[in-house]
Design a protein around this motif. Structure first.
Motif, PDB file in Angstrom:
ATOM      1  N   ALA A   4       5.070  14.496   0.561  1.00  0.00           N
ATOM      2  CA  ALA A   4       5.712  13.192   0.374  1.00  0.00           C
ATOM      3  C   ALA A   4       4.671  12.142   0.022  1.00  0.00           C
ATOM      4  N   VAL A   5       5.046  11.254  -0.891  1.00  0.00           N
ATOM      5  CA  VAL A   5       4.196  10.130  -1.274  1.00  0.00           C
ATOM      6  C   VAL A   5       5.027   8.860  -1.186  1.00  0.00           C
ATOM      7  N   HIS A   6       4.619   7.951  -0.326  1.00  0.00           N
ATOM      8  CA  HIS A   6       5.311   6.685  -0.131  1.00  0.00           C
ATOM      9  C   HIS A   6       4.526   5.588  -0.850  1.00  0.00           C
ATOM     10  N   ARG A   7       5.248   4.677  -1.497  1.00  0.00           N
ATOM     11  CA  ARG A   7       4.582   3.632  -2.281  1.00  0.00           C
ATOM     12  C   ARG A   7       5.212   2.281  -1.984  1.00  0.00           C
TER      13      ARG A   7
ATOM     14  N   THR B 144       0.010  -3.006   7.512  1.00  0.00           N
ATOM     15  CA  THR B 144      -1.117  -2.916   6.578  1.00  0.00           C
ATOM     16  C   THR B 144      -0.638  -2.770   5.142  1.00  0.00           C
ATOM     17  N   ALA B 145       0.341  -1.905   4.901  1.00  0.00           N
ATOM     18  CA  ALA B 145       0.841  -1.718   3.533  1.00  0.00           C
ATOM     19  C   ALA B 145       1.452  -3.006   2.994  1.00  0.00           C
ATOM     20  N   ALA B 146       2.210  -3.712   3.823  1.00  0.00           N
ATOM     21  CA  ALA B 146       2.817  -4.968   3.381  1.00  0.00           C
ATOM     22  C   ALA B 146       1.756  -6.001   3.039  1.00  0.00           C
ATOM     23  N   ARG B 147       0.681  -6.055   3.826  1.00  0.00           N
ATOM     24  CA  ARG B 147      -0.398  -6.998   3.526  1.00  0.00           C
ATOM     25  C   ARG B 147      -1.040  -6.668   2.179  1.00  0.00           C
ATOM     26  N   LEU B 148      -1.245  -5.392   1.920  1.00  0.00           N
ATOM     27  CA  LEU B 148      -1.802  -4.988   0.634  1.00  0.00           C
ATOM     28  C   LEU B 148      -0.861  -5.360  -0.502  1.00  0.00           C
ATOM     29  N   ALA B 149       0.432  -5.098  -0.330  1.00  0.00           N
ATOM     30  CA  ALA B 149       1.400  -5.437  -1.375  1.00  0.00           C
ATOM     31  C   ALA B 149       1.414  -6.935  -1.649  1.00  0.00           C
ATOM     32  N   GLU B 150       1.375  -7.730  -0.594  1.00  0.00           N
ATOM     33  CA  GLU B 150       1.371  -9.180  -0.753  1.00  0.00           C
ATOM     34  C   GLU B 150       0.116  -9.673  -1.457  1.00  0.00           C
ATOM     35  N   ALA B 151      -0.975  -8.920  -1.329  1.00  0.00           N
ATOM     36  CA  ALA B 151      -2.245  -9.313  -1.951  1.00  0.00           C
ATOM     37  C   ALA B 151      -2.382  -8.780  -3.374  1.00  0.00           C
ATOM     38  N   GLY B 152      -1.347  -8.115  -3.893  1.00  0.00           N
ATOM     39  CA  GLY B 152      -1.379  -7.654  -5.267  1.00  0.00           C
ATOM     40  C   GLY B 152      -1.835  -6.224  -5.458  1.00  0.00           C
ATOM     41  N   PHE B 153      -1.708  -5.409  -4.411  1.00  0.00           N
ATOM     42  CA  PHE B 153      -2.054  -3.989  -4.503  1.00  0.00           C
ATOM     43  C   PHE B 153      -0.781  -3.145  -4.447  1.00  0.00           C
ATOM     44  N   GLU B 154      -0.880  -1.917  -4.951  1.00  0.00           N
ATOM     45  CA  GLU B 154       0.137  -0.915  -4.697  1.00  0.00           C
ATOM     46  C   GLU B 154      -0.417   0.041  -3.658  1.00  0.00           C
ATOM     47  N   ALA B 155       0.196   0.051  -2.489  1.00  0.00           N
ATOM     48  CA  ALA B 155      -0.213   0.971  -1.427  1.00  0.00           C
ATOM     49  C   ALA B 155       0.433   2.329  -1.692  1.00  0.00           C
ATOM     50  N   ILE B 156      -0.392   3.353  -1.906  1.00  0.00           N
ATOM     51  CA  ILE B 156       0.079   4.713  -2.164  1.00  0.00           C
ATOM     52  C   ILE B 156      -0.297   5.547  -0.953  1.00  0.00           C
ATOM     53  N   MET B 157       0.728   6.069  -0.256  1.00  0.00           N
ATOM     54  CA  MET B 157       0.520   6.605   1.081  1.00  0.00           C
ATOM     55  C   MET B 157       1.115   8.007   1.204  1.00  0.00           C
ATOM     56  N   PRO B 158       0.334   9.046   0.951  1.00  0.00           N
ATOM     57  CA  PRO B 158       0.855  10.396   1.156  1.00  0.00           C
ATOM     58  C   PRO B 158       0.952  10.741   2.638  1.00  0.00           C
TER      59      PRO B 158
ATOM     60  N   LEU C 299      -5.129   4.080  -2.500  1.00  0.00           N
ATOM     61  CA  LEU C 299      -4.685   5.351  -1.931  1.00  0.00           C
ATOM     62  C   LEU C 299      -5.090   5.381  -0.460  1.00  0.00           C
ATOM     63  N   LEU C 300      -4.094   5.490   0.428  1.00  0.00           N
ATOM     64  CA  LEU C 300      -4.310   5.386   1.871  1.00  0.00           C
ATOM     65  C   LEU C 300      -4.052   6.743   2.526  1.00  0.00           C
ATOM     66  N   LEU C 301      -5.061   7.281   3.203  1.00  0.00           N
ATOM     67  CA  LEU C 301      -5.002   8.608   3.810  1.00  0.00           C
ATOM     68  C   LEU C 301      -4.953   8.475   5.332  1.00  0.00           C
TER      69      LEU C 301
ATOM     70  N   PHE D 211      -2.137  14.012  13.097  1.00  0.00           N
ATOM     71  CA  PHE D 211      -0.877  13.918  13.830  1.00  0.00           C
ATOM     72  C   PHE D 211      -0.125  12.615  13.552  1.00  0.00           C
ATOM     73  N   SER D 212      -0.611  11.816  12.646  1.00  0.00           N
ATOM     74  CA  SER D 212       0.051  10.573  12.287  1.00  0.00           C
ATOM     75  C   SER D 212       0.848  10.799  11.011  1.00  0.00           C
ATOM     76  N   ASP D 213       1.164   9.741  10.294  1.00  0.00           N
ATOM     77  CA  ASP D 213       1.801   9.817   8.988  1.00  0.00           C
ATOM     78  C   ASP D 213       1.675   8.450   8.337  1.00  0.00           C
ATOM     79  N   ALA D 214       2.178   8.335   7.111  1.00  0.00           N
ATOM     80  CA  ALA D 214       2.048   7.067   6.398  1.00  0.00           C
ATOM     81  C   ALA D 214       2.708   5.925   7.164  1.00  0.00           C
ATOM     82  N   ASN D 215       3.870   6.189   7.744  1.00  0.00           N
ATOM     83  CA  ASN D 215       4.567   5.126   8.459  1.00  0.00           C
ATOM     84  C   ASN D 215       3.757   4.621   9.648  1.00  0.00           C
ATOM     85  N   THR D 216       3.250   5.532  10.450  1.00  0.00           N
ATOM     86  CA  THR D 216       2.549   5.135  11.673  1.00  0.00           C
ATOM     87  C   THR D 216       1.240   4.421  11.378  1.00  0.00           C
ATOM     88  N   ASN D 217       0.472   4.921  10.425  1.00  0.00           N
ATOM     89  CA  ASN D 217      -0.840   4.327  10.144  1.00  0.00           C
ATOM     90  C   ASN D 217      -0.767   3.080   9.275  1.00  0.00           C
TER      91      ASN D 217
END
Length: 253
Positions: A18-21, A47-61, A29-31, A35-41
């Motif tokens: 799965a790849v969440h964006r 963190t992903a929302a902050r990146l999106a607001e700053a003009g990034f695309e957070a790509i989270m497998p 690209l966020l790894l 035992f975690s996952d994209a949602n938890t980390n």
């Protein structure tokens, strides 16, 4: 949740991942960690929302064995460096050329190996990682393998109690996790750390030394500095300072 999508790609051995964006802009690209996952980390604590607001695309497998990705239980699906192979496959499938790379804990360790093996991000963030997490992985992995082997016997007060509780909450398959830990994580040659020549931030909780010394890790890299945020290994990703530090570092020219 702005511009959030989930798609799936196949790694080299056809494991479905799965790849969440989230967001639009420069790819990051966020790894995630063990035992975690994209949602938890990356998603749950902003963190992903902050990146999106700053003009990034957070790509989270989600790594294999984790989250919405497959968890094969055949030993042959866990050759040494399997997560590095998954990361390389991810970059190729997503056609990432100019991007930043962020890893937490096992994700940071995998990011190091992936750069040694040829990935060339513009900037690199190694979070929740110290030098011993790279050079003495067997000690860290041994703790979790022992926890899996004693899974049904662990009582409150046991050093492995919270790790077991987290693994159980995350719904991790024990057979697959044990294979990943005992077969799938590659050794790292400290002599190869010079290949990490891009600007690097070693991001660490002020109470986190679970993977050894962040200062020694930064000293072993050509262009790295340590940034501390509040928290332990588990809690640092929950703090707003964690995401803010990543955004600040990646936003630099």
């Amino acid at each position: 949740m702005a511009d959030f999508t989930t798609t799936f790609i196949d790694s080299a051995d056809a494991t479905r991942m799965a790849v969440h964006r989230m967001g639009q802009g420069r790819p990051a690209l966020l790894l995630h960690g063990l035992f975690s996952d994209a949602n938890t980390n990356w998603i749950k604590f902003g963190t992903a929302a902050r990146l999106a607001e700053a003009g990034f695309e957070a790509i989270m497998p989600d790594w294999r064995v984790h989250g919405a990705s497959e968890a094969p239980v055949l030993p042959e699906r866990y050759p040494a460096g399997v997560l590095v192979g998954d990361a390389l496959a991810m970059v190729e499938a997503l056609e990432l050329a100019d991007y930043d790379l962020v890893g937490f804990s096992l994700g940071a360790r995998t990011a190091v190996s992936a750069v040694i093996d040829g990935l060339t991000p513009r900037r690199l963030v190694l979070a929740g990682m110290g030098i011993e997490g790279l050079t003495n992985w067997d000690r860290r992995a041994g703790f979790f393998v022992d926890m899996i082997d004693r899974f049904d016997e662990i009582a409150h007060g046991d050093p492995a109690f919270f790790a077991r509780a987290f693994m159980k909450t995350q719904g991790i398959d024990r057979v697959a996790a044990r294979l990943l830990l005992t077969q799938g994580v590659e050794p790292i040659d400290a002599a190869q750390l010079g290949k990490l020549s891009m600007p690097t931030m070693v991001l660490i909780g002020d109470e986190d030394r679970d993977n050894g010394s962040p200062d020694e890790l930064a000293a072993a890299l050509p262009d790295a500095r340590v940034v501390e945020v509040p928290g332990t290994h588990m809690s640092s990703v929950m703090k707003p300072e964690f995401g803010a530090a990543i955004v600040d570092f990646l936003s630099r020219p």
